[in-house]
Write a protein that holds these residues in place. Structure first.
Motif, mmCIF file in Angstrom:
data_model
loop_
_atom_site.group_PDB
_atom_site.id
_atom_site.type_symbol
_atom_site.label_atom_id
_atom_site.label_comp_id
_atom_site.label_asym_id
_atom_site.label_seq_id
_atom_site.Cartn_x
_atom_site.Cartn_y
_atom_site.Cartn_z
ATOM 1 N N ASP A 6 1.238 6.196 -16.235
ATOM 2 C CA ASP A 6 0.231 6.590 -15.237
ATOM 3 C C ASP A 6 -0.560 7.814 -15.685
ATOM 4 N N ARG A 7 0.157 8.801 -16.221
ATOM 5 C CA ARG A 7 -0.535 10.029 -16.622
ATOM 6 C C ARG A 7 -1.447 9.801 -17.824
ATOM 7 N N ASN A 39 -2.602 16.812 -21.339
ATOM 8 C CA ASN A 39 -3.866 16.158 -20.984
ATOM 9 C C ASN A 39 -5.085 17.045 -21.281
ATOM 10 N N VAL A 40 -4.861 18.390 -21.377
ATOM 11 C CA VAL A 40 -5.977 19.294 -21.704
ATOM 12 C C VAL A 40 -6.584 18.919 -23.055
ATOM 13 N N ALA A 64 -1.189 4.293 -25.705
ATOM 14 C CA ALA A 64 -0.307 4.889 -24.696
ATOM 15 C C ALA A 64 1.160 4.859 -25.127
ATOM 16 N N PRO A 65 1.663 3.737 -25.659
ATOM 17 C CA PRO A 65 3.094 3.732 -26.041
ATOM 18 C C PRO A 65 3.407 4.807 -27.091
ATOM 19 N N ARG A 66 2.496 4.947 -28.066
ATOM 20 C CA ARG A 66 2.728 5.933 -29.108
ATOM 21 C C ARG A 66 2.680 7.364 -28.534
ATOM 22 N N ALA A 121 -8.853 7.922 -17.961
ATOM 23 C CA ALA A 121 -9.868 7.809 -16.901
ATOM 24 C C ALA A 121 -10.682 9.098 -16.808
ATOM 25 N N GLY A 122 -10.012 10.236 -17.036
ATOM 26 C CA GLY A 122 -10.712 11.519 -17.030
ATOM 27 C C GLY A 122 -11.769 11.581 -18.122
ATOM 28 N N VAL A 123 -11.453 11.037 -19.289
ATOM 29 C CA VAL A 123 -12.414 11.014 -20.403
ATOM 30 C C VAL A 123 -13.593 10.100 -20.031
ATOM 31 N N ASP A 124 -13.284 8.953 -19.442
ATOM 32 C CA ASP A 124 -14.361 8.053 -18.987
ATOM 33 C C ASP A 124 -15.254 8.738 -17.945
ATOM 34 N N GLN A 125 -14.635 9.534 -17.081
ATOM 35 C CA GLN A 125 -15.401 10.271 -16.063
ATOM 36 C C GLN A 125 -16.426 11.212 -16.704
#
Lengths: 421, 421
Positions: free
Chosen positions: A81-82, A134-135, A49-51, A88-92
């Motif tokens: 958060d994003r 995010n796409v 995430a930081p990168r 989380a979307g990938v985990d879904q």
């Protein structure tokens, strides 16, 4: 490092051949392995995430210098958060029901041959998208879970963000023992690469454009590869004479105003002249800060209503504006919808079941609703999990498209030596 | 009478707008009415057989004067038997299971909304075909039963025959109270009309080319409308080491020789080097008057075998010629098929169920068979009734395409006032 003498066609051909090879490997990989790849990719997104946020900061800086609009900047921006939501979307996607291998139908022929149709991956998918980074993760996850290789082509404004997200996805995929070429990102933001992608029917089975109307229009115009896309969401809510007034008011306001910028938002409200409470609906829309453009009858209901022009009936506002027309019953409503709808989502509000069924039968749209808000037109709301898009085309997949739309089928024939007479 | 100043684009736009209007009427017509239309059309074909045969005689005369090949003349020719067979084909379509209105899936969402996906007509279909005039009736019947309007564009050589058959079809349709525009025949055989048809995406939802490779290739190259087509049937029969010798010999000869000109015919036979009876298969093919082109091992089996060139592995002969190669087990067979197959129909012959399932899983073709003749690749043999074609594409429909492939679906949402939070 890119070879500067390479043409866009050569680049896409090289990527396409790699994608075909990766797709062949994916088509026989187990679902467990694909789930493992997605879990590891989600974890890599969190770890990095930081990168990813740092890469996004560089994009944001460039975008601001290039004068991108605040709305575009908001779409581009990634914060912790994003990134976590993206992971989380990938985990879904990893917990969706596996569409592959499911038997669509099966029969035994009189000669004893057993025939079945079984879902298999589509092959190689091309995704062409704009600002939202995010796409890169969402689309890759859906394509991968359905057993497809994917070639991603993001917008130039999100270049650094897309690269960082892509690197995390590939890390997860490789750690699960799947080929890195399963998810490739076009390394150049040269517009000619889009043109090459759109013509690469040898390597790509389906193109999904995700972005504004001009992008989608260009893709539909230029593509030689089949396209899954939607152009407009000119959606109607028709308030029938037999509508329940409380329900009608609540549904119309929600359908138009919950979020005005999504493709499932209602853009035109048709009201049966037999419906007594039309002024209350118009007032509720106005009170919700919606500009109302109406025909003469509607203008007479409230001084805040402005006159609708002919163009209004064919306009997807995507903002707090609505056109409202009084119609002479269901037939006129159906005629208006046939003439002006974009075949996306249209709804009837009524307590009369017979008229509702006539509406459901007659309206030729991807989604037709009875007593529900058009804002529900969404893969998640339909229980499909994440969606790759909403199709207003008629072939292959219609309406919200998720995993199943990224598959095809093959016929399996199991015989015992049958020859054809 | 045609307006001679009308451009092909104007002509197709006029026909397309009429087809759209007819499609809207058909979409709400009952199945009983469509069945009635087909029965009446079949009867009209029988009643008008003398007129149809006379029209065909004029086409045959022109064709002979134009030097058409005997094979082409045979395809063009209509006699009483053929007209009666065409009428019987239309009657057959009337007894197929109605695909429209069937519920693909249904669910109730946690908020109580009921969602279902229901089959509906695709819309307007364009059929572009050559010599065989029976396509005028076959294709029209299938499109109509699936609730679609159709625009037919037959070959110039069959002009008079197509007009006569079209007139009979329209007579039946109108007698059943359905719109004459449901089945339209392009009145000109000007080639530019094909070009206009291929680009009329506003009016046509799907183009199905039926004819030789050059027609299909032109359609795929020029079309802006989605195309359902197959180009090649380079089909393989793989004789595994664990094949039953009697079955293997019988299947290979049937797969290649039953009818050599159909797209399901086997063109290449792969034989596992572990299979002891390869020479018997080669001999059986030769004895059945098939020319065998083989690799060195196959040439050594019989002096009548000639050498296969590289090109042979990529050739759809459609005549009594076969290429035969000895491979080192299943993996080499799969690699050969992946490199050379046209994704139409491929078969394994073996008593080893595990290897058979691996083959069924790994081969990426529309139809994959175990211990059956590839000649079964046919909509009729698959229980679909008449077929509109066999698709080697991956989207929408794959393999034999009949009524279901001429439909799409819509999502119906039945709520009780749900708004989206």
């Amino acid at each position: 490092m890119n070879d500067l003498t390479q043409t866009p066609e050569m680049l896409i051909a090289t990527m396409g051949a790699r994608a075909r090879a990766a797709a062949a490997q994916l088509s026989t990989a187990s679902d467990a392995q694909k789930i493992d790849a997605l879990r590891r990719a989600a974890q890599a997104l969190r770890d990095q995430a930081p990168r990813i946020i740092a890469a996004n900061a560089r994009d944001m800086e460039n975008a601001a210098a290039n004068g991108l609009s605040p709305a575009m900047l908001d779409r581009l921006k990634l914060d912790e958060d994003r990134v976590l939501a993206t992971a989380a979307g990938v985990d879904q996607v990893a917990i969706l029901i596996n569409p592959l291998g499911s038997v669509i139908d099966r029969q035994v022929r009189p000669n004893g041959m057993e025939l079945s149709r079984v879902r298999v991956p589509l092959g190689v998918i091309g995704i062409i998208y704009e600002s939202r980074p995010n796409v890169t993760a969402d689309a890759a996850a859906l394509c991968l879970r359905a057993g497809n290789a994917v070639i991603l082509r993001g917008g130039s404004e999100a270049k650094e963000s897309n690269r960082a997200i892509h690197a995390a996805m590939v890390e997860g995929i490789v750690a699960a023992g799947l080929p890195a070429d399963a998810v490739q990102l076009v390394p150049t933001t040269d517009r000619a690469a889009v043109g090459a992608l759109l013509k690469a029917s040898e390597f790509i089975d389906l193109i999904v454009p995700r972005g504004g109307k001009s992008l989608v229009a260009r893709v539909q115009e230029e593509a030689r590869v089949p396209v899954l896309a939607h152009l407009d969401g000119i959606n109607h809510s028709y308030v029938d004479g037999a509508a329940d007034p409380d329900m009608a008011q609540k549904l119309v306001v929600n359908a138009k105003m919950r979020r005005t910028g999504i493709c499932g938002a209602t853009e035109t409200v048709l009201i049966d002249k037999a419906y007594a409470e039309a002024p209350a609906i118009v007032k509720a829309l106005l009170d919700a800060q919606c500009e109302v453009r109406g025909d003469e009858a509607v203008q007479a209901m409230d001084s805040r209503v402005t006159a609708a022009s002919d163009e209004d009936w064919d306009t997807e506002y995507l903002e707090a504006i609505v056109s409202v027309r009084i119609v002479d019953g269901l037939d006129e409503a159906l005629a208006h919808i046939a003439a002006h709808a974009s075949h996306h989502t249209d709804a009837i509000i009524t307590e009369d079941a017979e008229r509702a069924e006539r509406f459901l039968n007659a309206v030729d749209s991807a989604i037709v609703m009875w007593n529900a808000s058009t804002q529900f037109a969404d893969g998640g709301e339909f229980g499909l999990g994440a969606e790759i898009g909403i199709s207003t085309g008629r072939l292959h997949a219609r309406g919200p498209v998720a995993l199943e739309g990224l598959t095809t089928y093959k016929w399996l024939v199991r015989g015992t030596g049958q020859t054809r007479p």
